[in-house]
Write an enzyme that holds these catalytic residues in place. Structure first.
Site: not given
Ligand code: NAD
Ligand code: UFG
Length: 338
Positions: A123, A147, A151
């Protein structure tokens, strides 16, 4: 055959579609702690191909190794993990257990099966407070919450592992802010409870499920005062994984690569785009800043283009249109009425 941990989740499900469409066979391994079985059914419907789905936890080393061995996979894409920043602060051990120890178990299972090609979901949060923008991959790494620390620990573990054994081929992909949904409207982000992230919240306001959006602060040093992020369409992100696997098939090494659009958009930009895409108003109220939020960041996405030949193809309008289609077709997510 590609083994996809967390393949039922938001990014994993979209990546499985693109892997299947690119001709890969896929085995999903997921404990469904934050996803629904239905998502895996819909992936197969979209792709017009079947994949294997195994219910299991990555922390269960024996079950994981058995599933990996049985799959015959040559590479792993590792999405499984927990991702809620606030929860990670409240329950740090749960996050170290799932994200760090779970990854240790996965790497052990891979080594035991002789599978040494891995794509890992990292991330942009590993860059911490920006020293220079856009973030380049050689920016100093740090973590501002648990979190993010999980990572960073996993990233360091992967670099150490590669140093110990150069046969490993590792792609660390640093995602910026994934949004959007598949254009079919069949799969998308299905947050449980109140969404933490901006786009699912905006979508739920537009569909009438929530009254208004809370904008967390409008006094940031940004053009309109609201937070700026690099939003990337989840299908572009998914395609980045297919390209990363192609790259790792042809190159050894351990590379860290940003997957972002390379441009920043404010919260109000997102609200306006969503209103245009949906034709619905998105009322909002400005509240105080959310603790721990950064004012602005976006990616330098040039390394992904140079190494993988990958760049984003979908703009803000498509991100919003696709989110809206998914939200409209599935107002209560995969489970129907909640
Ligand atoms: P998500 O929660 O939709 O998907 C994660 C999946 O992993 C889920 O299906 C969950 O059931 C499964 N899981 C969790 N723990 C597990 C375990 N112990 N064993 C087996 N399965 C397990 O999340 P996502 O948004 O699809 O994110 C996927 C990956 O990308 C994550 O590692 C997350 O940290 C990373 N990531 C997400 C974002 C974001 O904003 N969505 C940003 C940066 C990184
Ligand atoms: N925001 C609002 N109102 C809301 C939600 C978000 O104003 O209800 C704003 C936040 O303040 C930020 C922007 O929208 O300025 C984006 O917020 P998100 O929560 O959608 O995303 P973040 O950038 O805070 O976080 C995301 C992932 C994290 C990750 C991070 C790293 O959710 O898991 O990016 O880049 F760690």
């Amino acid at each position: 055959m590609i083994f996809v941990t967390g393949g039922a989740g938001y990014i994993g499900s979209h990546t499985c579609v693109e892997l299947l469409m690119a001709g890969h066979d896929v085995t999903v391994y997921d404990n469904f702690s934050n996803s629904q079985w239905e998502a895996t059914e819909r992936v197969q419907r979209i792709a017009g191909r079947t994949m294997a789905v195994v219910r299991g936890d990555i922390r269960d080393g024996a079950a994981l190794q058995a599933a990996l061995h049985a799959s015959g996979a040559k590479a792993v894409v590792h999405f499984a993990g927990l991702k809620a920043v606030g929860e990670s602060e409240a329950e740090p051990l749960k996050y170290y257990d799932n994200n760090v120890l779970g990854t240790v178990r996965l790497l052990e299972a891979m080594a035991a099966c002789g599978v040494k090609t891995l794509v890992f979901s990292s991330s942009a949060t590993v860059y911490g407070v920006p020293e220079v923008l856009p973030y380049r991959e050689d920016h100093r790494l740090s973590a501002t919450n648990t979190y993010g620390m999980t990572k960073l620990v996993v990233e360091n573990m992967l670099r150490d592992l590669h140093r110990s054994d150069a046969d490993w081929r590792i792609g660390i992909l640093r995602y910026f802010n994934p949004v959007g949904a598949h254009s079919s409207g069949l799969i998308g982000e299905d947050p449980q409870g109140t969404p933490n992230n901006l786009m699912p919240y905006v979508a739920q306001v537009a569909v009438g499920r929530r009254e208004f959006l809370n904008v967390w602060g409008n006094d940031y040093p940004t053009p309109d005062g609201t937070g700026v992020r690099d939003y990337i369409h989840v299908v572009d992100l998914a395609l980045g994984h297919v390209k990363a696997l192609d790259y790792l098939g042809a190159n050894t090494g351990c590379v860290s690569v940003n997957l972002g659009a390379g441009v920043g958009h404010s919260v109000l930009d997102m609200v306006r785009s969503f209103e245009a895409a949906s034709g619905r108003p998105v009322p909002f109220k400005v509240g105080p800043r959310r603790a721990g939020d950064l004012d602005a960041y976006w990616a330098d996405a040039s390394l992904a283009q140079a190494l993988f030949g990958w760049r984003v193809e979908r703009g803000l309008d498509v991100m919003c249109e696709d989110t809206w289609r998914w939200q409209n077709m599935n107002p209560n997510g995969y489970k129907g009425e909640k």
